[in-house]
Design a protein around this motif. Structure first.
Motif, PDB file in Angstrom:
ATOM      1  N   ALA A   9       0.918  -1.007  -0.028  1.00  0.00           N
ATOM      2  CA  ALA A   9       0.024   0.110  -0.039  1.00  0.00           C
ATOM      3  C   ALA A   9       0.860   1.228   0.036  1.00  0.00           C
ATOM      4  O   ALA A   9       1.908   1.183  -0.376  1.00  0.00           O
ATOM      5  CB  ALA A   9      -1.024   0.148   1.319  1.00  0.00           C
ATOM      6  N   CYS A  10       0.473   2.284   0.459  1.00  0.00           N
ATOM      7  CA  CYS A  10       0.922   3.737   0.489  1.00  0.00           C
ATOM      8  C   CYS A  10       2.454   3.649   1.000  1.00  0.00           C
ATOM      9  O   CYS A  10       3.382   4.335   0.607  1.00  0.00           O
ATOM     10  CB  CYS A  10       0.064   4.735   1.174  1.00  0.00           C
ATOM     11  SG  CYS A  10      -0.943   4.172   2.002  1.00  0.00           S
ATOM     12  N   CYS A  11       2.661   2.893   2.055  1.00  0.00           N
ATOM     13  CA  CYS A  11       3.848   2.618   2.559  1.00  0.00           C
ATOM     14  C   CYS A  11       5.122   2.242   1.599  1.00  0.00           C
ATOM     15  O   CYS A  11       6.124   2.749   1.804  1.00  0.00           O
ATOM     16  CB  CYS A  11       4.041   1.676   3.778  1.00  0.00           C
ATOM     17  SG  CYS A  11       3.651   2.395   5.493  1.00  0.00           S
ATOM     18  N   GLY A  38       2.783  -1.695   4.269  1.00  0.00           N
ATOM     19  CA  GLY A  38       1.241  -1.648   3.856  1.00  0.00           C
ATOM     20  C   GLY A  38       0.292  -2.272   4.696  1.00  0.00           C
ATOM     21  O   GLY A  38       0.972  -3.521   5.277  1.00  0.00           O
ATOM     22  N   ARG A  39      -0.825  -2.162   4.478  1.00  0.00           N
ATOM     23  CA  ARG A  39      -1.869  -2.683   5.254  1.00  0.00           C
ATOM     24  C   ARG A  39      -1.805  -4.356   4.617  1.00  0.00           C
ATOM     25  O   ARG A  39      -1.744  -4.611   3.295  1.00  0.00           O
ATOM     26  CB  ARG A  39      -3.255  -2.063   5.199  1.00  0.00           C
ATOM     27  CG  ARG A  39      -3.561  -1.632   3.936  1.00  0.00           C
ATOM     28  CD  ARG A  39      -4.747  -0.654   4.001  1.00  0.00           C
ATOM     29  NE  ARG A  39      -5.001  -0.090   2.719  1.00  0.00           N
ATOM     30  CZ  ARG A  39      -4.369   1.213   2.494  1.00  0.00           C
ATOM     31  NH1 ARG A  39      -3.618   1.678   3.236  1.00  0.00           N
ATOM     32  NH2 ARG A  39      -4.755   1.630   1.289  1.00  0.00           N
ATOM     33  N   GLY A  45       5.291   0.487   9.216  1.00  0.00           N
ATOM     34  CA  GLY A  45       3.919   1.368   9.219  1.00  0.00           C
ATOM     35  C   GLY A  45       3.003   0.931  10.019  1.00  0.00           C
ATOM     36  O   GLY A  45       3.045  -0.368  10.647  1.00  0.00           O
ATOM     37  N   ALA A  46       2.160   1.763  10.407  1.00  0.00           N
ATOM     38  CA  ALA A  46       0.924   1.360  11.529  1.00  0.00           C
ATOM     39  C   ALA A  46       0.240   0.169  10.951  1.00  0.00           C
ATOM     40  O   ALA A  46      -0.335  -0.801  11.777  1.00  0.00           O
ATOM     41  CB  ALA A  46       0.322   2.448  11.730  1.00  0.00           C
ATOM     42  N   CYS A  47      -0.202   0.254   9.892  1.00  0.00           N
ATOM     43  CA  CYS A  47      -1.110  -0.821   9.249  1.00  0.00           C
ATOM     44  C   CYS A  47      -0.348  -2.456   9.076  1.00  0.00           C
ATOM     45  O   CYS A  47      -1.125  -3.292   9.686  1.00  0.00           O
ATOM     46  CB  CYS A  47      -1.276  -0.319   7.748  1.00  0.00           C
ATOM     47  SG  CYS A  47      -2.383   0.924   7.664  1.00  0.00           S
ATOM     48  N   PHE A  96      -7.265   0.842  10.234  1.00  0.00           N
ATOM     49  CA  PHE A  96      -8.278   0.060   9.724  1.00  0.00           C
ATOM     50  C   PHE A  96      -8.689  -1.275  10.516  1.00  0.00           C
ATOM     51  O   PHE A  96      -8.208  -2.341  10.347  1.00  0.00           O
ATOM     52  CB  PHE A  96      -7.956  -0.533   8.354  1.00  0.00           C
ATOM     53  CG  PHE A  96      -7.316   0.654   7.531  1.00  0.00           C
ATOM     54  CD1 PHE A  96      -8.388   1.287   6.516  1.00  0.00           C
ATOM     55  CD2 PHE A  96      -5.940   0.997   7.230  1.00  0.00           C
ATOM     56  CE1 PHE A  96      -8.024   2.300   5.784  1.00  0.00           C
ATOM     57  CE2 PHE A  96      -5.688   2.003   6.195  1.00  0.00           C
ATOM     58  CZ  PHE A  96      -6.663   2.704   5.686  1.00  0.00           C
ATOM     59  N   GLY A 155       4.470   4.677  12.654  1.00  0.00           N
ATOM     60  CA  GLY A 155       4.334   5.815  11.626  1.00  0.00           C
ATOM     61  C   GLY A 155       3.337   5.621  10.624  1.00  0.00           C
ATOM     62  O   GLY A 155       3.099   4.440  10.187  1.00  0.00           O
ATOM     63  N   CYS A 156       2.831   6.720  10.167  1.00  0.00           N
ATOM     64  CA  CYS A 156       1.760   6.279   8.998  1.00  0.00           C
ATOM     65  C   CYS A 156       1.847   7.707   8.213  1.00  0.00           C
ATOM     66  O   CYS A 156       1.250   8.871   8.631  1.00  0.00           O
ATOM     67  CB  CYS A 156       0.304   6.329   9.408  1.00  0.00           C
ATOM     68  SG  CYS A 156      -1.033   6.622   8.237  1.00  0.00           S
ATOM     69  N   PRO A 157       2.439   7.876   7.085  1.00  0.00           N
ATOM     70  CA  PRO A 157       3.590   6.675   6.745  1.00  0.00           C
ATOM     71  C   PRO A 157       4.793   6.916   7.526  1.00  0.00           C
ATOM     72  O   PRO A 157       5.051   8.216   7.610  1.00  0.00           O
ATOM     73  CB  PRO A 157       3.729   6.960   5.280  1.00  0.00           C
ATOM     74  CG  PRO A 157       3.395   8.483   4.914  1.00  0.00           C
ATOM     75  CD  PRO A 157       2.490   9.010   6.029  1.00  0.00           C
TER      76      PRO A 157
HETATM   77  S1  SF4 Z   1       0.540   2.944   7.544  1.00  0.00           S
HETATM   78 FE1  SF4 Z   1      -0.452   4.828   6.562  1.00  0.00          FE
HETATM   79  S2  SF4 Z   1       1.072   5.022   4.859  1.00  0.00           S
HETATM   80 FE2  SF4 Z   1       1.328   2.980   5.446  1.00  0.00          FE
HETATM   81  S3  SF4 Z   1      -0.136   1.524   4.502  1.00  0.00           S
HETATM   82 FE3  SF4 Z   1      -0.926   2.171   6.275  1.00  0.00          FE
HETATM   83  S4  SF4 Z   1      -2.225   4.057   5.690  1.00  0.00           S
HETATM   84 FE4  SF4 Z   1      -0.826   3.703   4.144  1.00  0.00          FE
END
Ligand code: SF4
Length: 215
Positions: free
Chosen positions: A87-89, A125-126, A152-154, A161, A182-184
């Motif tokens: 994902a975004c990470c 990412g998640r 990342g947190a996800c 989520f 962190g996010c991200p």
């Molecule tokens: S931690 Fe933030 S940046 Fe990383 S996957 Fe989750 S929502 Fe995206």
């Protein structure tokens, strides 16, 4: 041979062994001192330095270490991450490989396209419940030794989520070595995580025996 004589012989054996051991240690210390000099005087011992440098004039020096240290040092200096993002990470992870952050400075820039050639999985990412078995399979396909960074947190806890579709932490399917909060997380944070992982790799005990399937 009388019983008293027998006792004397038996008593003499360990004494002789200890004596020869002490002699051996003294000889070893003397040989090392001859080869390398005392630690405080090795820089002054130019003749010996030249001798162990195979005749070169310049000071190249000698490096003594254990095989475990050498194996760990080689491993930590050439970590190969798997090309893999969720994902975004993953965008931050890609930035880490680009010129601005340049993970090549730490020897971990060779992203491999196959799990068989990778020893680091960055879970960036998640993780959906649907993806979890795929991640487990990829992890199983990586050869030992292998390491995992949860980025990342996800990936670490599901992040924001908290729902039925997402895994609430990738450590439910694979073991994790380093967590990045962190996010991200910034690319610098991931670089810091890799340096922490390198410290862990450097401290791995009995690496040589494990490499030979003996430990
Ligand atoms: S931690 Fe933030 S940046 Fe990383 S996957 Fe989750 S929502 Fe995206």
């Amino acid at each position: 041979m009388g019983i008293e004589t027998a006792y004397r012989v038996i008593a003499a054996i360990p004494c002789a062994s200890i004596g020869s051991y002490i002699g051996y240690m003294a000889a070893t210390a003397e040989r090392d001192r001859y080869l390398f000099g005392a630690l405080d005087s090795s820089a002054k011992n130019r003749v010996k330095l030249q001798e162990v440098n195979y005749g070169f004039e310049g000071q190249e020096g000698v490096f003594l270490t254990s095989m475990d240290f050498a194996v760990n040092w080689i491993r930590k200096s050439s970590v190969w991450p798997m090309t893999f993002g969720l994902a975004c990470c993953a965008i931050e992870m890609m930035s880490m490989g680009a010129s601005r952050f340049d993970i090549a400075r730490f020897g971990a820039e060779v992203f491999r396209p196959s799990p068989r050639q990778s020893d680091l999985m960055v879970v960036a990412g998640r993780v959906s419940n649907k993806m979890a078995p795929v991640i487990r399979r990829l992890y199983d396909q990586m050869p030992e030794p292998k390491w995992v960074i949860s980025m990342g947190a996800c990936a670490t806890s599901g992040g924001v989520f908290n729902n039925y579709a997402l895994l609430q932490g990738v450590n439910q399917v694979i073991p994790v070595d380093v967590y990045v909060p962190g996010c991200p997380p910034r690319p610098e944070q991931l670089i810091y995580a890799i340096t922490l992982l390198q410290e862990k790799i450097q401290r791995e005990p009995r690496s040589l025996l494990k490499t030979l399937n003996l430990g």
